[in-house]
Each structure stands twice: as structure tokens, then as C-alpha cells.
Motif scaffolding. Structure first.
Motif, PDB file in Angstrom:
ATOM      1  N   GLU A   1       0.865  -1.192   0.075  1.00  0.00           N
ATOM      2  CA  GLU A   1       0.076   0.027  -0.136  1.00  0.00           C
ATOM      3  C   GLU A   1       0.905   1.290   0.098  1.00  0.00           C
ATOM      4  O   GLU A   1       1.890   1.245   0.541  1.00  0.00           O
ATOM      5  CB  GLU A   1      -0.972  -0.030   1.145  1.00  0.00           C
ATOM      6  CG  GLU A   1      -1.761  -1.318   1.476  1.00  0.00           C
ATOM      7  CD  GLU A   1      -2.978  -1.353   0.147  1.00  0.00           C
ATOM      8  OE1 GLU A   1      -3.236  -0.223  -0.567  1.00  0.00           O
ATOM      9  OE2 GLU A   1      -3.423  -2.189  -0.036  1.00  0.00           O
ATOM     10  N   PRO A   2       0.460   2.351  -0.447  1.00  0.00           N
ATOM     11  CA  PRO A   2       0.991   3.464  -0.658  1.00  0.00           C
ATOM     12  C   PRO A   2       1.827   4.064   0.928  1.00  0.00           C
ATOM     13  O   PRO A   2       1.120   4.084   1.743  1.00  0.00           O
ATOM     14  CB  PRO A   2       0.293   4.572  -1.070  1.00  0.00           C
ATOM     15  CG  PRO A   2      -0.684   3.943  -1.899  1.00  0.00           C
ATOM     16  CD  PRO A   2      -0.992   2.440  -1.380  1.00  0.00           C
ATOM     17  N   GLU A   3       2.845   4.490   0.963  1.00  0.00           N
ATOM     18  CA  GLU A   3       3.457   5.079   2.100  1.00  0.00           C
ATOM     19  C   GLU A   3       3.205   6.589   2.192  1.00  0.00           C
ATOM     20  O   GLU A   3       2.850   7.134   1.268  1.00  0.00           O
ATOM     21  CB  GLU A   3       4.931   4.912   2.195  1.00  0.00           C
ATOM     22  CG  GLU A   3       5.552   3.866   1.777  1.00  0.00           C
ATOM     23  CD  GLU A   3       5.686   2.687   2.967  1.00  0.00           C
ATOM     24  OE1 GLU A   3       5.572   3.271   4.130  1.00  0.00           O
ATOM     25  OE2 GLU A   3       5.932   1.524   2.534  1.00  0.00           O
ATOM     26  N   PRO A   4       3.127   7.052   3.527  1.00  0.00           N
ATOM     27  CA  PRO A   4       2.710   8.328   3.706  1.00  0.00           C
ATOM     28  C   PRO A   4       4.136   9.126   2.886  1.00  0.00           C
ATOM     29  O   PRO A   4       5.146   8.691   2.755  1.00  0.00           O
ATOM     30  CB  PRO A   4       3.230   8.482   5.251  1.00  0.00           C
ATOM     31  CG  PRO A   4       2.817   7.272   5.891  1.00  0.00           C
ATOM     32  CD  PRO A   4       3.260   6.468   4.733  1.00  0.00           C
ATOM     33  N   GLY A   5       3.502  10.368   2.378  1.00  0.00           N
ATOM     34  CA  GLY A   5       4.465  11.065   1.654  1.00  0.00           C
ATOM     35  C   GLY A   5       4.481  10.745   0.214  1.00  0.00           C
ATOM     36  O   GLY A   5       4.678  11.624  -0.891  1.00  0.00           O
TER      37      GLY A   5
END
Lengths: 266, 353
Positions: free
Chosen positions: B328-332
Motif C-alpha cells: 500500500e502507498p506510504e505516507p508522502g
């Protein structure tokens, strides 16, 4: 639960000793074989307990005190149950005034109450009568009963009475089967405290008794102003035993912690 | 046929109106929820039906009979209170039997019906216990049995699960639905818990400020909220301020700042509107297919799903994705978002406060 420190324990111990010491002295003195107040007693004798039987006025006074205690505690409780249900049940105009009225005898010095009752009963022609005494004691003990009954009422879930109503119970049945049983610890506690307060009351009572209605505390008081024989000690010891027995019975049935502190009532 | 009918029911306390011309009907066997935040008037409505509050106006009909002059104890309703309100000095059996006793049901039949009610809630083995010896969930069942044993025309549930912990609450939801269906009793539930209302009800009546806002099946209320309050109160929702430029038979044209969006056909008139978009209807996609792009601000792991807060030019958007074990996408990280046009709901803009 927080553990008490050494000093707190020591303080409790000293305080308990301080409270119990007079009782120990009175009980000790009552067993003396001598004809005067002596502590520690020089021997063990039941002489002064036998002497109670030779003084029927003490027994008469005790009977008056018992009857007075039962009558006034019962009447005060009967008044306080509906009052507590109203005061604890919710807001209404005059609620605070009603509560203040019921608790006000606590704030008036008892000597002042005694003088007031003397005038009041004389005017009514009830001075020295048993029911005059009952009336005065009811006024004095009502605050104690109200406090305890109110504590039970406040802890009561108002939904309980509603649940009973929704199940088809008429209001009298709701009171008898649901509300009263739920507040009974406070009611019994209030009655017992009221009885003991009445049984013990001297300051007000001394103003309004006559020889026919002398209560035990008044009799003891007048006896000790005339003589110093250990009869007062033996009578007191019997009274202490009686109170302890009453407390034990109540504790067995309801638990004193619950009645007087209100803890664990749920 | 309607078992319960509320017509223009109104309750005023001094200058405040707690319930305002509330109209609702409940069909036989139906499970209806009154859903709303605290102070929305749902509890007052229940109290009026139960007979503990007197309406200031309107009427309550039970099986066509006006309840106005019927005292609470003669309404014959089964009520489960938020606190359960069990009689503390009575055993389970005595609690359940109280209503039958008041109806002077003879001993044999009374015992039979108590046994049947306890059987229904799976508590037959605890009939001699006192309430204080039971767990919250068990007390709840006793309260249900006590309300059901009198075979009420209507069962009223006042926030019945709010005193239970989360896990037990889920179990009891299923249990409550089973019991209601087995007993076949018409039920009105009052709750502030939207998941409870959705899980249990055939129909939800959403209340706000004493008024009925929307009345629909749980699916319909969730998927097609008719106003911004319902869209945010039932589940999570992204509310986006927009301007409706044009509506045609095949769709609408919306503008949010510099961004133009296609919307579903809408009866709304051109002007300021509110768009509601469910977080789970937003998908991640390639830059080319994106309606909007943004940067992941926060990422919260919820076990069965991930919750992302994505900063976009439409504002912060919540995105929910099921946890299926993929990366899943990471923060940022920059992400590209898209959704199907019909998942946008065009609602009337909130009037300026």
C-alpha cells in the motif's frame, strides 16, 4: 485499593483506643464489689447488676426509652421515605427548601431546641406526656433518617420503577414490590440510627420529661447528680450490650458497612 | 398494516422543541431504528411512546388505537432500558415473571412462558441467579426476556447495547436480530450507533434536531443519503464543496475550484452543492485515468482495512482500501485517485450557519 502507611495505621489505632477507652472504664467499673466508682475494679462482682433489679425506676425508664425509640424512629422513617423519594426523584419547585427544612434540626443547638420544645409543649398542654416526647424526638432524628434513605434513593436507577410500570404494575405495587425493597438498606439503617439517637438523647429530653416519662439517659443523669454509686455504670453496661446486640443483628441481616457507609449496595 | 403510527408528534420543553412534527409508521414484524446524535429527540420520542412523557402535540396510534389517554402501565409495550433496569432483589425467573404476575397469568402457564422466554435468550440454566451475579450480556438477555414474555405488540429498545464492550456488542447485535425474528415482534430501536442501526434494522429513521431527516432501508440510507448530515452520520464520507454548473439527462457538470468533475444526473438546481463520496468507492489508478492526484498524509492500519488521508486539490480525502496483503502507498507518496461517476452523490449545500 491504596495501602495505608505506618503513620495512618498508628493514627487509626490511637483514635480507636481513644474512642473505646471510656467504654472500657464504664464496663470495668460496673463489675466493682465496692460502693463507689473505682477503676480498675478491686474484684469482680455482679453486685451492681443485681442492684438494677432493686431499682424499678431504672427499669421503668429503660422501658420508656425503648418505647420512645421505637415509636419515634418508626414515625420518622414513615415521614422520610416519601420525602426522600420526592427529593431524590428529580427537580421540582421548593425541593431545596424541603430538604433544608428536613435537615434544619441538625443546625439548631439542642439546648435551644429543648427550651423551644418546653414552651411549645406547655402551650399545647402536652408537656411531660409520652406523645409529646415522641413528637420532639421525631423532629430531632428526622435529619438522620432522611440522610440515609436519601443516599439509597439517589443510588436507585429510575428506570427500575419505569420498567415495573411498563410491565403493568400500578404505582402502589411499584412502590411495595420494587422501590421499597431496593431502598430497604437505607430505610433499615435510618431506622436503627434514629432509634439509637432517640434512645441516647439527653439534652432536649431533660427539658420536657416528668417523673412518669423519665427516659433512661435522664434517669442516669439525675442519679449521678445525687450519688456516685456504681449503679450508673452497670446500667450503662447493660445499655452498651443492648446496643451492640442490636448492631450485630442488623449487621447479620444487612451489613453495617452498607447501611452506614453505603458502600457495596449495588 | 401499521402497528405503530406517529403523526406530527411534537414535544416542547419550555422554549426548546425536542421533537418537531415527527411522523413515522412501523409495520407489523418490522424492525425500525430511530438513529441520531444525542439530543436529537429520539429518546424523548421513545418516552412518549412508552407513556413516560406527554406529547405537546400530535398523536401516537398503536394498532389504530390512540394512546393519548392510555397510562404507561396499560400500554402493554415491552421495553428494554439502556441500564437494563432489572429488579436487583429478584432472581432472573422472578424478573421475567413480573409482567405475567401483574397480568394475573396462572402459575402453570406463567412457569411455561418464563421457561420459553429464557429458552429464547439461551439463559434457561441461570434462572435462579440474581442480576448482580451476571455479566452485562446476560443481564441484557434477561431484560429482553422480561420484555418479550408479555408478548407485547411493540418492543421498544432504548440504546440496548451501549453498555456492552465492543466485541460483546457485535455478538449481541446478531443475537438481538435472531431473537427479534424468532419472536416475530415489531421492534423500534433507539440508538446513536449507526453500525448498530444498519446491522439490525429493516428501516432506519434518521433524526436531527427533533425532525425526521431521512427514512430508508439501511442500504439506501447509506448509499443514497438525501442530505449531508445523513451522509456523514452513517459511515464515513468525504464531503466536498462544489458548484453545480449544468444538469443534463445523462449527467451533471460540477466544478470544484479549478477542477471539473462529471456527476450523475441530479434533480438539483445549478448553484452551490455538496458532493458526498464514500472513502471505499475511491480507487487508486494511473496518472492518466486520475480524477485527482494527491499526497498521502496519514496512513492508519485498521486490521481488515487501511485508511488513507490524501491531500488533494479537492481538499483532504479519506480513502479506505481492504487489507488484501498487497503493498500500500506510504505516507508522502503521490497517488492518483479515481471513482465511478455514479458513486458521487450531489446534495444540497449546507446552509451557511
Amino acid at each position: 485499593m491504596r495501602r495505608n502507611g505506618v503513620f495512618a495505621k498508628l493514627f487509626s489505632l490511637v483514635f480507636a483506643l481513644f474512642m473505646l477507652a471510656p467504654l472500657v472504664v464504664v464496663v470495668g467499673v460496673s463489675f466493682t464489689p465496692e460502693g463507689f466508682l473505682e477503676f480498675p475494679p478491686s474484684g469482680i462482682s455482679l453486685r451492681w447488676f443485681r442492684a438494677i433489679l432493686d431499682n424499678p425506676d431504672f427499669i421503668d425508664a429503660a422501658i420508656v426509652s425503648l418505647q420512645l425509640g421505637v415509636a419515634s424512629a418508626t414515625i420518622a422513617t414513615a415521614i422520610c421515605i416519601p420525602a426522600a423519594l420526592a427529593i431524590g426523584g428529580g427537580r421540582f419547585p421548593g425541593r431545596d427548601a424541603l430538604q433544608a427544612l428536613f435537615l434544619s434540626p441538625l443546625t439548631v443547638p439542642t439546648v435551644v431546641l429543648g427550651i423551644a420544645f418546653l414552651r411549645f409543649l406547655s402551650t399545647l398542654g402536652l408537656n411531660g406526656t409520652f406523645w409529646g416526647l415522641v413528637f420532639c424526638h421525631v423532629v430531632i432524628i428526622v435529619p438522620f433518617v432522611l440522610r440515609l434513605v436519601l443516599a439509597s434513593v439517589v443510588g436507585l436507577d429510575p428506570s427500575i420503577a419505569r420498567a415495573a410500570t411498563s410491565l403493568g404494575a400500578p404505582s402502589l405495587t411499584v412502590f411495595r414490590r420494587i422501590t421499597l425493597p431496593a431502598i430497604i438498606p437505607g430505610v433499615v439503617g435510618g431506622w436503627v440510627l434514629a432509634f439509637i439517637t432517640s434512645f441516647d438523647e439527653l439534652t432536649v429530653t431533660v427539658f420536657i420529661v416528668n417523673p412518669a416519662t423519665t427516659t433512661l439517659p435522664v434517669k442516669l443523669f439525675s442519679h449521678i447528680t445525687q450519688t456516685t454509686d456504681p449503679l450508673v455504670a452497670s446500667v450503662s453496661t447493660v445499655a452498651i450490650l443492648f446496643t451492640v446486640a442490636l448492631m450485630l443483628v442488623v449487621d447479620r441481616i444487612y451489613g453495617l458497612d452498607r447501611l452506614l457507609i453505603g458502600e457495596g449496595s449495588h | 398494516m401499521a402497528i405503530l403510527e406517529l403523526r406530527d408528534l411534537t414535544k416542547r420543553f419550555g422554549a426548546t422543541t425536542a421533537v418537531d412534527h415527527f411522523t413515522l409508521s412501523v409495520e407489523k414484524g418490522e424492525f425500525v431504528s430511530l438513529l441520531g446524535p444525542s439530543g436529537c429527540g429520539k429518546t424523548t420520542t421513545l418516552q412518549m411512546i412508552a407513556g413516560f412523557e406527554t406529547p405537546s402535540g400530535g398523536s401516537i396510534l398503536l394498532n389504530g388505537r390512540d394512546l393519548r389517554s392510555v397510562p404507561a402501565r396499560q400500554r402493554g409495550l415491552g421495553i428494554v432500558f439502556q441500564t437494563y433496569a432489572l429488579f436487583p432483589h429478584m432472581t432472573v425467573e422472578e424478573n421475567v415473571g413480573f409482567g405475567l404476575e401483574m397480568r394475573k397469568v396462572p402459575g402453570d402457564e406463567r412457569r411455561r412462558r418464563i421457561a420459553a422466554a429464557l429458552d429464547l435468550v439461551h439463559l434457561s440454566h441461570l434462572s435462579g441467579r440474581y442480576p448482580r451475579q451476571m455479566s452485562g450480556g446476560q443481564r441484557q438477555r434477561v431484560a429482553l426476556a422480561r420484555a418479550l414474555v408479555i408478548e407485547p405488540e411493540l418492543l421498544l429498545l432504548d440504546e440496548p447495547l451501549s453498555n456492552l464492550d465492543a466485541k460483546l456488542r457485535e455478538e449481541m447485535q446478531l443475537e438481538l436480530r435472531r431473537i427479534q425474528q424468532e419472536a416475530g415482534v415489531t421492534t423500534l430501536l433507539v440508538t446513536h450507533d449507526q453500525s448498530e442501526a444498519m446491522a439490525l434494522s429493516d428501516r432506519i429513521a434518521v433524526m436531527q434536531g427533533g425532525r425526521l431527516i431521512q427514512e430508508a432501508s439501511p442500504f439506501e440510507a447509506y448509499d443514497r443519503p438525501t442530505n449531508a448530515f445523513v451522509s456523514t452520520f452513517l459511515g464515513k464520507s468525504n464531503a466536498i464543496d462544489a458548484h453545480l454548473e449544468e444538469t443534463r439527462d445523462d449527467g451533471a457538470v460540477l466544478r470544484c475550484g479549478d477542477i471539473r468533475l462529471a456527476g450523475p444526473p441530479s434533480p438539483a438546481r445549478p448553484g452551490p452543492v455538496l458532493i458526498s463520496l464514500r472513502p471505499e468507492r475511491i480507487e487508486l489508478c494511473d496518472a492518466a485515468a486520475a480524477h485527482v492526484s494527491g499526497r498521502v498524509g496519514e496512513r492508519i492500519f485498521l486490521g481488515d482495512q487501511w485508511l488513507f488521508k490524501v491531500e488533494t486539490s479537492l481538499g483532504e480525502l479519506l480513502v479506505v482500501r481492504p487489507n488484501s496483503g498487497r503493498r500500500e502507498p506510504e505516507p508522502g507518496e503521490t497517488v492518483h485517485l479515481s471513482w465511478r461517476t455514479e458513486h458521487l452523490r450531489i446534495l444540497a449545500a449546507e446552509p451557511a450557519a
